[in-house]
Design a protein around this motif. Structure first.
Motif, PDB file in Angstrom:
ATOM      1  N   UNK A  31      -7.349  -6.021  11.786  1.00 33.82           N
ATOM      2  CA  UNK A  31      -7.353  -5.113  10.648  1.00 33.82           C
ATOM      3  C   UNK A  31      -6.319  -4.021  10.800  1.00 33.82           C
ATOM      4  N   UNK A  32      -5.892  -3.519   9.655  1.00 34.78           N
ATOM      5  CA  UNK A  32      -5.010  -2.364   9.615  1.00 34.78           C
ATOM      6  C   UNK A  32      -5.905  -1.134   9.601  1.00 34.78           C
ATOM      7  N   UNK A  33      -5.797  -0.305  10.630  1.00 32.69           N
ATOM      8  CA  UNK A  33      -6.613   0.905  10.721  1.00 32.69           C
ATOM      9  C   UNK A  33      -5.999   2.049   9.929  1.00 32.69           C
ATOM     10  N   UNK A  34      -4.682   2.214  10.040  1.00 27.63           N
ATOM     11  CA  UNK A  34      -4.039   3.318   9.333  1.00 27.63           C
ATOM     12  C   UNK A  34      -2.555   3.047   9.129  1.00 27.63           C
TER      13      UNK A  34
ATOM     14  N   UNK B 229       8.153   6.957   0.486  1.00 27.99           N
ATOM     15  CA  UNK B 229       9.583   6.658   0.617  1.00 27.99           C
ATOM     16  C   UNK B 229       9.865   6.072   1.999  1.00 27.99           C
ATOM     17  N   UNK B 230       8.875   6.175   2.905  1.00 28.47           N
ATOM     18  CA  UNK B 230       9.044   5.649   4.248  1.00 28.47           C
ATOM     19  C   UNK B 230       7.674   5.499   4.921  1.00 28.47           C
ATOM     20  N   UNK B 231       7.537   4.415   5.679  1.00 21.99           N
ATOM     21  CA  UNK B 231       6.370   4.223   6.540  1.00 21.99           C
ATOM     22  C   UNK B 231       6.793   4.656   7.940  1.00 21.99           C
ATOM     23  N   UNK B 232       6.035   5.567   8.543  1.00 25.77           N
ATOM     24  CA  UNK B 232       6.398   6.058   9.873  1.00 25.77           C
ATOM     25  C   UNK B 232       5.616   5.395  10.996  1.00 25.77           C
ATOM     26  N   UNK B 233       4.382   4.964  10.718  1.00 26.13           N
ATOM     27  CA  UNK B 233       3.621   4.264  11.755  1.00 26.13           C
ATOM     28  C   UNK B 233       2.522   3.405  11.141  1.00 26.13           C
TER      29      UNK B 233
ATOM     30  N   UNK C 114      -1.257  -0.713  18.614  1.00 26.27           N
ATOM     31  CA  UNK C 114      -2.244  -1.787  18.581  1.00 26.27           C
ATOM     32  C   UNK C 114      -3.408  -1.410  19.492  1.00 26.27           C
ATOM     33  N   UNK C 115      -4.609  -1.385  18.916  1.00 26.92           N
ATOM     34  CA  UNK C 115      -5.841  -1.173  19.672  1.00 26.92           C
ATOM     35  C   UNK C 115      -6.462  -2.536  19.937  1.00 26.92           C
ATOM     36  N   UNK C 116      -6.519  -2.936  21.196  1.00 29.45           N
ATOM     37  CA  UNK C 116      -7.121  -4.217  21.551  1.00 29.45           C
ATOM     38  C   UNK C 116      -8.625  -4.036  21.713  1.00 29.45           C
ATOM     39  N   UNK C 117      -9.397  -4.897  21.055  1.00 28.69           N
ATOM     40  CA  UNK C 117     -10.855  -4.825  21.068  1.00 28.69           C
ATOM     41  C   UNK C 117     -11.392  -5.882  22.029  1.00 28.69           C
TER      42      UNK C 117
ATOM     43  N   UNK D  31       0.827  -1.213   0.000  1.00 31.05           N
ATOM     44  CA  UNK D  31       0.000   0.000   0.000  1.00 31.05           C
ATOM     45  C   UNK D  31       0.858   1.258   0.000  1.00 31.05           C
ATOM     46  N   UNK D  32       1.941   1.243   0.764  1.00 27.94           N
ATOM     47  CA  UNK D  32       2.832   2.403   0.827  1.00 27.94           C
ATOM     48  C   UNK D  32       3.496   2.657  -0.526  1.00 27.94           C
ATOM     49  N   UNK D  33       3.947   1.589  -1.180  1.00 29.98           N
ATOM     50  CA  UNK D  33       4.554   1.750  -2.519  1.00 29.98           C
ATOM     51  C   UNK D  33       3.548   2.317  -3.506  1.00 29.98           C
ATOM     52  N   UNK D  34       2.316   1.812  -3.462  1.00 28.26           N
ATOM     53  CA  UNK D  34       1.274   2.302  -4.366  1.00 28.26           C
ATOM     54  C   UNK D  34       0.963   3.772  -4.125  1.00 28.26           C
ATOM     55  N   UNK D  35       1.167   4.238  -2.889  1.00 24.80           N
ATOM     56  CA  UNK D  35       0.908   5.637  -2.549  1.00 24.80           C
ATOM     57  C   UNK D  35       2.126   6.528  -2.802  1.00 24.80           C
ATOM     58  N   UNK D  36       3.209   5.934  -3.302  1.00 24.91           N
ATOM     59  CA  UNK D  36       4.410   6.706  -3.594  1.00 24.91           C
ATOM     60  C   UNK D  36       5.260   7.016  -2.374  1.00 24.91           C
TER      61      UNK D  36
END
Length: 121
Positions: free
Chosen positions: A109-112, A24-28, A67-70, A17-22
């Motif tokens: 799930x990945x929230x963000x 250069x780094x994932x921060x969180x 991580x949000x625990x449900x 997803x990060x590559x598709x969004x262009x």
């Protein structure tokens, strides 16, 4: 340790997803995980930190994990009571029925994903 397999899938998805969004780094990365998945929080964090430093996940080097625990939540199929509980006590607190349906607590799930792009340098 199924947390390593789960986190490998998460990292694959995050990097794609990060590559598709262009990026250069994932921060969180923020995840929601239900307690009924029986994932161990510390094992998830360990797997994330181990994987983010591998060459195939270079985009995630240094990224933070949240991580949000449900908490599990069920509905009684007898009296329609909706209630929260732990992993081991699922009986309806209103009528004592064991005929219940889990409505929350199995999420994974990945929230963000927060990224840096070349424009932000």
């Amino acid at each position: 340790m199924h947390e390593l397999g789960i986190m490998t899938g998460v990292m694959d998805t995050v990097c794609q997803s990060a590559r598709e969004a262009g990026a250069i780094k994932v921060t969180s990365v923020t995840l929601s995980i239900g307690e009924m998945t029986e994932c161990v929080y510390d094992a998830l964090v360990f797997a994330f930190e181990a994987l983010r430093d591998l060459p195939e996940y270079a985009l995630c080097s240094g990224a933070e994990l949240e991580v949000n625990l449900i908490q599990p939540e069920s509905v009684c199929l007898e009296c329609a009571e909706v209630y929260k509980h732990d992993r081991f006590h699922m009986l309806c607190p209103a009528c004592g029925s064991f005929a219940t349906e889990l409505i929350a607590g199995r999420e994974l799930q990945i929230d963000s994903i927060e990224i840096e792009t070349p424009d932000e340098e």
